[in-house]
Design an enzyme around this catalytic site. Structure first.
Site, PDB file in Angstrom:
ATOM      1  CE  LYS A  19      31.886  70.039  40.093  1.00 51.35           C
ATOM      2  NZ  LYS A  19      32.361  69.436  41.108  1.00 51.35           N
ATOM      3  N   GLY A  21      25.860  67.825  40.483  1.00 51.04           N
ATOM      4  CA  GLY A  21      25.194  66.688  41.846  1.00 51.04           C
ATOM      5  C   GLY A  21      25.712  66.056  42.075  1.00 51.04           C
ATOM      6  CD1 TRP A  24      23.603  64.724  47.793  1.00 46.56           C
ATOM      7  CD2 TRP A  24      22.330  66.030  47.806  1.00 46.56           C
ATOM      8  NE1 TRP A  24      22.249  65.147  48.581  1.00 46.56           N
ATOM      9  CE2 TRP A  24      22.206  66.432  49.095  1.00 46.56           C
ATOM     10  CE3 TRP A  24      22.350  67.751  46.702  1.00 46.56           C
ATOM     11  CZ2 TRP A  24      21.174  67.097  49.219  1.00 46.56           C
ATOM     12  CZ3 TRP A  24      21.540  68.505  46.693  1.00 46.56           C
ATOM     13  CH2 TRP A  24      21.111  68.752  47.795  1.00 46.56           C
ATOM     14  CG  HIS A  85      29.536  62.685  32.914  1.00 48.61           C
ATOM     15  ND1 HIS A  85      28.322  63.676  34.221  1.00 48.61           N
ATOM     16  CD2 HIS A  85      30.577  62.576  34.232  1.00 48.61           C
ATOM     17  CE1 HIS A  85      28.983  63.691  35.669  1.00 48.61           C
ATOM     18  NE2 HIS A  85      30.425  62.747  35.747  1.00 48.61           N
ATOM     19  NE  ARG A 107      24.718  73.404  41.975  1.00 49.28           N
ATOM     20  CZ  ARG A 107      25.422  73.349  42.225  1.00 49.28           C
ATOM     21  NH1 ARG A 107      26.745  72.608  41.624  1.00 49.28           N
ATOM     22  NH2 ARG A 107      25.434  74.357  43.114  1.00 49.28           N
ATOM     23  CB  SER A 115      30.010  74.044  40.611  1.00 49.59           C
ATOM     24  OG  SER A 115      30.368  72.694  40.941  1.00 49.59           O
TER      25      SER A 115
HETATM   26  P1  A3P Z   1      29.240  73.396  44.657  1.00 50.26           P
HETATM   27  O1  A3P Z   1      30.832  73.765  43.672  1.00 50.26           O
HETATM   28  O2  A3P Z   1      28.176  74.512  43.626  1.00 50.26           O
HETATM   29  O3  A3P Z   1      29.251  73.779  45.880  1.00 50.26           O
HETATM   30  P2  A3P Z   1      28.837  66.623  40.612  1.00 50.26           P
HETATM   31  O4  A3P Z   1      29.285  66.003  42.183  1.00 50.26           O
HETATM   32  O5  A3P Z   1      27.922  67.052  40.006  1.00 50.26           O
HETATM   33  O6  A3P Z   1      30.734  67.315  40.335  1.00 50.26           O
HETATM   34  O7  A3P Z   1      28.609  68.357  41.202  1.00 50.26           O
HETATM   35  C1  A3P Z   1      29.419  69.074  42.770  1.00 50.26           C
HETATM   36  C2  A3P Z   1      28.321  70.099  43.091  1.00 50.26           C
HETATM   37  O8  A3P Z   1      27.680  69.338  44.195  1.00 50.26           O
HETATM   38  C3  A3P Z   1      29.303  70.875  44.336  1.00 50.26           C
HETATM   39  O9  A3P Z   1      28.536  72.208  44.171  1.00 50.26           O
HETATM   40  C4  A3P Z   1      29.236  70.666  45.796  1.00 50.26           C
HETATM   41  O10 A3P Z   1      29.337  71.065  46.079  1.00 50.26           O
HETATM   42  C5  A3P Z   1      28.563  69.825  45.668  1.00 50.26           C
HETATM   43  N1  A3P Z   1      27.892  68.690  46.488  1.00 50.26           N
HETATM   44  C6  A3P Z   1      28.486  67.481  46.545  1.00 50.26           C
HETATM   45  N2  A3P Z   1      27.882  67.147  47.857  1.00 50.26           N
HETATM   46  C7  A3P Z   1      26.213  67.607  47.740  1.00 50.26           C
HETATM   47  C8  A3P Z   1      25.754  66.999  49.240  1.00 50.26           C
HETATM   48  N3  A3P Z   1      25.760  66.117  49.444  1.00 50.26           N
HETATM   49  N4  A3P Z   1      24.454  67.845  48.731  1.00 50.26           N
HETATM   50  C9  A3P Z   1      24.863  69.555  48.329  1.00 50.26           C
HETATM   51  N5  A3P Z   1      25.678  69.870  47.066  1.00 50.26           N
HETATM   52  C10 A3P Z   1      26.449  68.498  47.185  1.00 50.26           C
END
Ligand code: A3P
Length: 274
Positions: A19, A21, A24, A85, A107, A115
């Site tokens: 969680k 990012g 992303w 991970h 993060r 998250s």
């Molecule tokens: P939030 O729950 O705070 O919105 P992971 O991919 O490691 O599971 O992390 C998920 C987190 O990254 C979530 O945070 C999600 O909304 C956010 N996220 C996913 N895609 C993203 C993007 N393109 N830009 C910014 N945040 C993103």
């Protein structure tokens, strides 16, 4: 037959706890590398068709673990890009000794916790995972987290960041200035073909607004052996500081205590004071 992962000096390893990012950074790195041969706005471009998790597979979950259902040979990019991970010390020796590039994404623990909590409760609908949010936060601060204690995980990579093959952009850096971060990532990976105009194209293509609206990310599933996860569970708010509306003053104090105790001791660690 799949036995063990053999790292190669040309590989790029993306690493993150859960969680922070992951989705992303997978999309960004895929877009940077693949922009050499693809038009990002072509509807057939892979990021417009499938989840970033299909394009940059996780080593221990999708490729080699008990849930794995992919063949490592199926990785389509060159250089090969994998995600993991696991904490730094648990990386295979062939990764650590190969000198391959490693990109780690830390993060703010407060937003990370929120998250994860929101994903478990609202996206995975697992209302019985914890008795309460307080209990979940206590256990997070005590170090109970997927892939090991969150603070140790972050510290394990952060301590290595002076090595020239390790880069640690934070989620917060990416939110604050994605274009600058994409330039740093491109330079780090040696992607000479990424020009100034491409930076904002990549940033827009991988933005929360854009990625979360791709059909595959709205409706598809990440299918593992015996386990599947809805792709929309990887998208929620995509913002910095959502903990402010989600944690009580007591919860915030408990997090601050954990950060002070476990993370402030790691030299030069971002203070996440917001
Ligand atoms: P939030 O729950 O705070 O919105 P992971 O991919 O490691 O599971 O992390 C998920 C987190 O990254 C979530 O945070 C999600 O909304 C956010 N996220 C996913 N895609 C993203 C993007 N393109 N830009 C910014 N945040 C993103």
């Amino acid at each position: 037959m799949r036995t063990e992962f053999e790292g190669h000096p040309d590989d790029i390893i993306l690493a993150s706890s859960l969680k922070t990012g992951t989705t992303w950074i997978k999309a960004l790195v895929y877009a940077i590398l693949s922009s050499k041969q693809y038009d990002l706005n072509d509807p057939a471009y892979p990021l417009n068709q499938v989840s970033p998790h299909e394009l940059v597979p996780n080593l221990e979950i999708q490729l080699y673990g008990p849930f794995s259902n992919l063949n490592p040979e199926s990785v389509s990019l060159f250089p090969r890009v994998f995600h993991t991970h696991v904490p730094y010390q648990a990386l295979p020796d062939s990764i650590k000794s190969s000198g391959c590039k490693i990109i780690y994404l830390p993060r703010n623990p407060k937003d990370t916790f929120v998250s994860m909590w929101e994903m478990i409760i609202n996206k995975l609908n697992n209302k019985n995972a914890y008795a309460s949010k307080e209990e979940a936060l206590k256990s997070f601060c005590e170090g109970v987290y997927h892939s090991g204690p969150f603070s140790d995980h972050v510290a394990s990579y952060w301590r290595e960041r002076s090595k020239p093959n390790i880069l640690c952009p934070t989620y917060e850096d990416l939110i604050a200035d994605p274009v600058v971060c994409i330039k740093v990532l491109s330079d780090f990976m040696g992607c000479w073909w990424v020009k100034q105009d491409d930076l904002s194209n990549i940033s827009n293509k991988c933005s929360f607004e854009s990625l979360s609206q791709i059909e595959a990310n709205k409706t598809g599933e990440l299918n593992l052996r015996g386990l599947s996860l809805r792709n929309d569970s990887f998208f929620r708010e995509g913002k910095v500081g959502s903990w402010k509306n989600a944690l009580t003053a007591d919860m915030n104090a408990e997090m601050d205590k954990m950060i002070e105790l476990k993370l402030s001791v790691v030299g030069d660690f971002p203070q996440f004071k917001y």
